[in-house]
Design a protein around this motif. Sequence first.
Motif, PDB file in Angstrom:
ATOM      1  N   VAL A 196       4.861 -94.120-150.502  1.00 57.18           N
ATOM      2  CA  VAL A 196       4.933 -94.501-149.088  1.00 57.18           C
ATOM      3  C   VAL A 196       4.901 -93.263-148.194  1.00 57.18           C
ATOM      4  CG1 VAL A 196       6.405 -95.537-147.324  1.00 57.18           C
ATOM      5  CG2 VAL A 196       6.095 -96.681-149.529  1.00 57.18           C
ATOM      6  N   LEU A 197       5.662 -92.222-148.565  1.00 53.62           N
ATOM      7  CA  LEU A 197       5.657 -90.981-147.782  1.00 53.62           C
ATOM      8  C   LEU A 197       4.267 -90.339-147.778  1.00 53.62           C
ATOM      9  CD1 LEU A 197       9.072 -89.492-148.986  1.00 53.62           C
ATOM     10  CD2 LEU A 197       8.578 -90.502-146.755  1.00 53.62           C
ATOM     11  N   GLY A 198       3.602 -90.383-148.931  1.00 53.64           N
ATOM     12  CA  GLY A 198       2.236 -89.882-148.991  1.00 53.64           C
ATOM     13  C   GLY A 198       1.291 -90.713-148.146  1.00 53.64           C
ATOM     14  N   ALA A 199       1.538 -92.021-148.105  1.00 56.76           N
ATOM     15  CA  ALA A 199       0.694 -92.905-147.294  1.00 56.76           C
ATOM     16  C   ALA A 199       0.823 -92.588-145.809  1.00 56.76           C
ATOM     17  CB  ALA A 199       1.073 -94.366-147.561  1.00 56.76           C
ATOM     18  N   ASP A 200       2.034 -92.250-145.367  1.00 56.61           N
ATOM     19  CA  ASP A 200       2.215 -91.858-143.960  1.00 56.61           C
ATOM     20  C   ASP A 200       1.374 -90.626-143.628  1.00 56.61           C
ATOM     21  OD1 ASP A 200       4.031 -93.907-143.571  1.00 56.61           O
ATOM     22  OD2 ASP A 200       5.765 -92.665-144.075  1.00 56.61           O
ATOM     23  N   LEU A 201       1.341 -89.674-144.556  1.00 55.16           N
ATOM     24  CA  LEU A 201       0.524 -88.471-144.344  1.00 55.16           C
ATOM     25  C   LEU A 201      -0.964 -88.821-144.364  1.00 55.16           C
ATOM     26  CD1 LEU A 201       0.168 -85.436-144.041  1.00 55.16           C
ATOM     27  CD2 LEU A 201       0.452 -85.213-146.523  1.00 55.16           C
ATOM     28  N   GLY A 209       7.823 -96.647-134.793  1.00 52.65           N
ATOM     29  CA  GLY A 209       7.402 -98.044-134.739  1.00 52.65           C
ATOM     30  C   GLY A 209       6.605 -98.472-135.952  1.00 52.65           C
ATOM     31  N   SER A 210       5.757 -97.578-136.464  1.00 54.90           N
ATOM     32  CA  SER A 210       4.948 -97.944-137.634  1.00 54.90           C
ATOM     33  C   SER A 210       5.815 -98.120-138.876  1.00 54.90           C
ATOM     34  CB  SER A 210       3.878 -96.888-137.884  1.00 54.90           C
ATOM     35  OG  SER A 210       4.468 -95.642-138.216  1.00 54.90           O
ATOM     36  N   ALA A 211       6.963 -97.444-138.932  1.00 53.72           N
ATOM     37  CA  ALA A 211       7.872 -97.616-140.071  1.00 53.72           C
ATOM     38  C   ALA A 211       8.569 -98.972-140.034  1.00 53.72           C
ATOM     39  CB  ALA A 211       8.910 -96.488-140.078  1.00 53.72           C
ATOM     40  N   PHE A 212       8.636 -99.589-138.833  1.00 50.78           N
ATOM     41  CA  PHE A 212       9.215-100.927-138.729  1.00 50.78           C
ATOM     42  C   PHE A 212       8.249-102.009-139.236  1.00 50.78           C
ATOM     43  CE2 PHE A 212      12.365 -99.204-135.707  1.00 50.78           C
ATOM     44  CZ  PHE A 212      13.485 -99.879-136.140  1.00 50.78           C
ATOM     45  N   ILE A 213       6.951-101.723-139.219  1.00 57.47           N
ATOM     46  CA  ILE A 213       5.953-102.744-139.581  1.00 57.47           C
ATOM     47  C   ILE A 213       6.151-103.254-141.006  1.00 57.47           C
ATOM     48  CG2 ILE A 213       3.487-103.218-139.854  1.00 57.47           C
ATOM     49  CD1 ILE A 213       2.994-101.110-137.656  1.00 57.47           C
ATOM     50  N   PRO A 214       6.218-102.378-142.038  1.00 62.84           N
ATOM     51  CA  PRO A 214       6.447-102.901-143.396  1.00 62.84           C
ATOM     52  C   PRO A 214       7.811-103.560-143.563  1.00 62.84           C
ATOM     53  CG  PRO A 214       6.447-100.501-143.387  1.00 62.84           C
ATOM     54  CD  PRO A 214       5.956-100.933-142.055  1.00 62.84           C
ATOM     55  N   ALA A 274      13.326-104.845-153.428  1.00 61.59           N
ATOM     56  CA  ALA A 274      12.032-104.414-152.902  1.00 61.59           C
ATOM     57  C   ALA A 274      12.158-103.883-151.474  1.00 61.59           C
ATOM     58  CB  ALA A 274      11.039-105.581-152.947  1.00 61.59           C
ATOM     59  N   ARG A 275      13.001-104.530-150.652  1.00 67.49           N
ATOM     60  CA  ARG A 275      13.102-104.153-149.233  1.00 67.49           C
ATOM     61  C   ARG A 275      13.796-102.813-149.020  1.00 67.49           C
ATOM     62  NH1 ARG A 275      16.294-107.626-146.506  1.00 67.49           N
ATOM     63  NH2 ARG A 275      16.800-109.028-148.222  1.00 67.49           N
ATOM     64  N   ARG A 276      14.433-102.279-150.060  1.00 66.94           N
ATOM     65  CA  ARG A 276      15.061-100.968-149.916  1.00 66.94           C
ATOM     66  C   ARG A 276      14.022 -99.865-149.689  1.00 66.94           C
ATOM     67  NH1 ARG A 276      18.708-102.082-155.159  1.00 66.94           N
ATOM     68  NH2 ARG A 276      20.383-103.292-154.177  1.00 66.94           N
ATOM     69  N   ILE A 277      12.813-100.047-150.189  1.00 64.33           N
ATOM     70  CA  ILE A 277      11.780 -99.006-150.092  1.00 64.33           C
ATOM     71  C   ILE A 277      11.333 -98.820-148.643  1.00 64.33           C
ATOM     72  CG2 ILE A 277       9.446 -98.367-150.823  1.00 64.33           C
ATOM     73  CD1 ILE A 277      10.145 -99.981-153.448  1.00 64.33           C
ATOM     74  N   ASN A 331      12.124 -95.523-146.075  1.00 68.95           N
ATOM     75  CA  ASN A 331      11.073 -94.843-145.320  1.00 68.95           C
ATOM     76  C   ASN A 331      11.385 -94.862-143.824  1.00 68.95           C
ATOM     77  OD1 ASN A 331       8.338 -93.687-144.911  1.00 68.95           O
ATOM     78  ND2 ASN A 331       7.914 -95.684-143.991  1.00 68.95           N
ATOM     79  N   LEU A 332      11.899 -95.989-143.322  1.00 66.43           N
ATOM     80  CA  LEU A 332      12.258 -96.089-141.912  1.00 66.43           C
ATOM     81  C   LEU A 332      13.347 -95.085-141.553  1.00 66.43           C
ATOM     82  CD1 LEU A 332      12.284 -97.484-139.126  1.00 66.43           C
ATOM     83  CD2 LEU A 332      13.897 -99.147-140.089  1.00 66.43           C
ATOM     84  N   LEU A 333      14.352 -94.961-142.397  1.00 65.07           N
ATOM     85  CA  LEU A 333      15.449 -94.040-142.110  1.00 65.07           C
ATOM     86  C   LEU A 333      14.965 -92.586-142.136  1.00 65.07           C
ATOM     87  CD1 LEU A 333      18.345 -95.716-144.143  1.00 65.07           C
ATOM     88  CD2 LEU A 333      17.951 -95.785-141.674  1.00 65.07           C
TER      89      LEU A 333
END
Length: 561
Positions: A88-93, A221-226, A237-240, A244-246
Amino acid sequence: MAIASFLIEIFAATMLLLFAVRLVRTGIERRFGALFQSILTRHSNSFVAGGAGMVLATILQSSAAVTVLLTGFAAAGMVTFGMALAGVLGADLGAALVIQVLSYDLGWLQPALLALGGWLYLKSERSNVRLMGRIVLGVAFILISLQFLREAVEPIRESAFLPAIAGYLETDYFSAFIVGAVLAFVMHSSVATILMCVALVQIGAIPFAAGLSLVLGANLGSAFIPMWLTRDMTVTARRIPLANLLLRGSAALVMLIVVNVGGLHEALLVTSPAQSLIFAHIGFNLAVFLLATGFVNQLEQPMSVLMAEPKAEAKALDQFSDALTPLGDPSGERASVAMSSVRHELLQMITQVERMFRPVLDIYEQDDSDAISALWQQDERVNTQLTEIRRFVARMPRQNMSKGQITAARGLVEYAIRLEAAGDVVSNRMTRTAQIKHTERSEFSAQGWKELKDLHAAILESFSLARHVLLVDDMDCARRLVLDKAEVKRMSRNSRKAHLKRLERGQTESFQSSDLHLETLRSMRDLHGHIAAIAYPILYKSGQVLETRLVMEMEKEANDD
């Protein structure tokens, strides 16, 4: 009147941008979904997983899409918390890198992309070629929407209205931060939001400082989308997306305060304002990726404490480990938790059937009794899972369930039956065909074997698509799954015709393996039909599929007349 015209043009350009980003993303998801799954689940190094997530987000033009994909894999037990978060962190990049590519002046490419994409989509009957046309058209639409956006803002750049807003956002950086976050969440695309900010900064409609605050807010805001898209999944599953949001949200807030309090805008303005904004966005996501990826595995325990499993859900999941027992008298909330548990077990069933089907052609090539025995044992597990799901759903108290929940539970049981039948196709029919092939010492023709391998690869792509449909009830993916079913039928039909032509030419190998070839084609087609069955309830509900094809046939005849 000028303001109304401006708002309509901005809205139109934004909607085209959102549509184009979605067009590219869904096209690539459908075309390369199975490949993505393999890349994201094969590694155990967090930086390799992060790199894979970065590449996929660059291709998909959406970090949210990769996050939902990885969350689904984590829910199915296919990837660990640490590897999923690294991805997920790589996806943000990766999504940040997309901004750089799309920010170039590629207007000269628009006609070529429109012509190529339209030709591929309209003139080909092959679904894979049509998907490539869809992707090319999406890229063309992105470039056109950005051009529209620039042209819409240009006339009022010198008016008193826009500079007043821009000036306010520049002085009140926290409000700009919130506006950026809200825009990214409402638009459901950080790529589209930041491209819009870059376009506004590029033409001087808003200053660099305001644009930077908006972009940092868009990261939050984009971290809230998933988080929103995965809200119905299990807590595990929702912990991931929460982690990322935090990480991303806190880093964005710290960056906002440091830059504005420290007055670092001039230091970040290394080139033109628009390009500097892109560099700042990429640098921010690169810093988060490098700093956080090394300790993603250590975050699992704190996240487990922060988002603990409800007792009801933990109990339901435990019941899937052994024989399922009555849930007592659950409340409406517990009924929804039970439904999530059934979906979790179905994800395991899909994965189990895929593991059975993936190596089945190896058994055709090598007479391996141990491999066949292993398939039989795996099929027994699938049968046990079906029994457990039936027992679990049968004991759910209907008085505490809505009519929709009851219908959905019945549909999930029916799909479990289809998955059990798919497992039987592999363990009984295909293994028996392979054993006959070895007993009779038959061989497929080179072309016939290639046709079977191509069909096998096409079917494998549908497993990840079926998992996604099961997780999020995505109508587009459900439609794709049904279209894939038609494609598998077409490939099977073409292979059968080609096989008969080889028989007409007197090809010896085709005579020896004729029954085996045709039986394998039937088995693969039937198996894919079972896997694709998850799509029909969603399409029936929305009126996308009729109970019979009579209406479609009558409309076709009317059009022909």
